[in-house]
Design a protein around this motif. Sequence first.
Motif, PDB file in Angstrom:
ATOM      1  N   SER A 187       0.828  -1.206   0.000  1.00 28.05           N
ATOM      2  CA  SER A 187       0.000   0.000   0.000  1.00 28.05           C
ATOM      3  C   SER A 187       0.859   1.251   0.000  1.00 28.05           C
ATOM      4  CB  SER A 187      -0.924  -0.017   1.216  1.00 28.05           C
ATOM      5  OG  SER A 187      -1.799  -1.125   1.162  1.00 28.05           O
ATOM      6  N   ARG A 194       2.833   1.495  -3.335  1.00 22.98           N
ATOM      7  CA  ARG A 194       1.901   1.771  -4.431  1.00 22.98           C
ATOM      8  C   ARG A 194       1.548   3.245  -4.469  1.00 22.98           C
ATOM      9  NH1 ARG A 194      -3.523  -0.091  -2.738  1.00 22.98           N
ATOM     10  NH2 ARG A 194      -3.420   1.981  -1.785  1.00 22.98           N
ATOM     11  N   ASN A 195       1.190   3.786  -3.317  1.00 20.75           N
ATOM     12  CA  ASN A 195       0.830   5.209  -3.263  1.00 20.75           C
ATOM     13  C   ASN A 195       2.021   6.080  -3.634  1.00 20.75           C
ATOM     14  OD1 ASN A 195      -1.789   4.581  -2.436  1.00 20.75           O
ATOM     15  ND2 ASN A 195      -1.264   4.675  -0.251  1.00 20.75           N
ATOM     16  N   LEU A 240       2.447   5.903  -7.443  1.00 19.37           N
ATOM     17  CA  LEU A 240       1.439   6.711  -8.138  1.00 19.37           C
ATOM     18  C   LEU A 240       1.741   8.199  -7.987  1.00 19.37           C
ATOM     19  CD1 LEU A 240      -1.771   4.716  -7.097  1.00 19.37           C
ATOM     20  CD2 LEU A 240      -0.674   4.745  -9.360  1.00 19.37           C
ATOM     21  N   SER A 247      -2.550  -5.718  -7.660  1.00 20.23           N
ATOM     22  CA  SER A 247      -2.216  -6.169  -6.316  1.00 20.23           C
ATOM     23  C   SER A 247      -2.043  -7.691  -6.307  1.00 20.23           C
ATOM     24  CB  SER A 247      -3.314  -5.767  -5.341  1.00 20.23           C
ATOM     25  OG  SER A 247      -4.492  -6.524  -5.594  1.00 20.23           O
ATOM     26  N   LYS A 267      -6.294  -6.928  -7.768  1.00 23.10           N
ATOM     27  CA  LYS A 267      -6.983  -5.644  -7.869  1.00 23.10           C
ATOM     28  C   LYS A 267      -6.150  -4.676  -8.702  1.00 23.10           C
ATOM     29  CE  LYS A 267      -9.287  -2.099  -5.100  1.00 23.10           C
ATOM     30  NZ  LYS A 267      -9.584  -1.620  -3.728  1.00 23.10           N
ATOM     31  N   TYR A 304      -4.884  -1.022 -10.024  1.00 24.86           N
ATOM     32  CA  TYR A 304      -4.636   0.385  -9.692  1.00 24.86           C
ATOM     33  C   TYR A 304      -3.910   0.979 -10.898  1.00 24.86           C
ATOM     34  CZ  TYR A 304      -5.436  -1.273  -4.937  1.00 24.86           C
ATOM     35  OH  TYR A 304      -5.977  -1.851  -3.810  1.00 24.86           O
ATOM     36  N   GLU A 305      -4.372   2.169 -11.325  1.00 24.77           N
ATOM     37  CA  GLU A 305      -3.764   2.763 -12.515  1.00 24.77           C
ATOM     38  C   GLU A 305      -3.732   4.273 -12.389  1.00 24.77           C
ATOM     39  OE1 GLU A 305      -7.734   3.104 -15.378  1.00 24.77           O
ATOM     40  OE2 GLU A 305      -6.210   1.601 -15.809  1.00 24.77           O
ATOM     41  N   PHE A 306      -2.807   4.870 -13.178  1.00 28.02           N
ATOM     42  CA  PHE A 306      -2.710   6.316 -13.283  1.00 28.02           C
ATOM     43  C   PHE A 306      -2.279   6.645 -14.697  1.00 28.02           C
ATOM     44  CE2 PHE A 306       0.233   9.911 -13.527  1.00 28.02           C
ATOM     45  CZ  PHE A 306      -0.628  10.950 -13.207  1.00 28.02           C
TER      46      PHE A 306
END
Length: 205
Positions: free
Chosen positions: A15, A18-19, A22, A42, A46, A48-50
């Motif tokens: 977590s 990842r943050n 990003l 993940s 799951k 997560y994208e930007f």
Amino acid sequence: MRRIENATSRQVTFSKRRNGLLKKGFELSVLCDAEVALIIFSPRGKLYEFASSSMQETIERYRSQVKDVQTDISSVEDVQHLKHETAIMAKKVELLEVAKRRLLGEGLGATTIDELVRIEQQLERGVRLVRARKMQVYQEQIEQLQAKEKLLADENAILTEKCQAVQVTEERQADFRVLENGENSDVETELFIGPPETRMKQRPK
């Protein structure tokens, strides 16, 4: 660096990193005016994208760029392969030219005895092959002429039979005409053969 064995610690680290990733992607796009697209899955799958602009457009641009690079690499490899093949073929052509000149008796100044013996054997073998081929061609021509002769003989026999049939027909027609003329000659007429005086005396009154 290795995988974190503890599941809880691994999730907390994921977590945080990842943050941070990003955030770094966002800062890079703003500060440097770069086109950034970031995709993260993940451990549980799951997403997560930007994307600094459009994720789909960035992906298409990436695919196009990779395709062009691969095409360029393939083109370079093809050119190198063609150059290699051309060099090999040129070497083979050169060797064939040398061998041909030697078979023609040219360029034998630096030839060794063994090479001269091999050339002589090649020439003798070539002469035998040429003679064998010549005899084969002669035999084929003789067979063709014999077949043509047989065909002409058959045609001649057919024509002879036709001529004989026509001759027999003509002879029969001639005999038939003779018979017809003979029958017509039996008809009685007043024709009298002899001197005129006798003819007048025998004329009935």
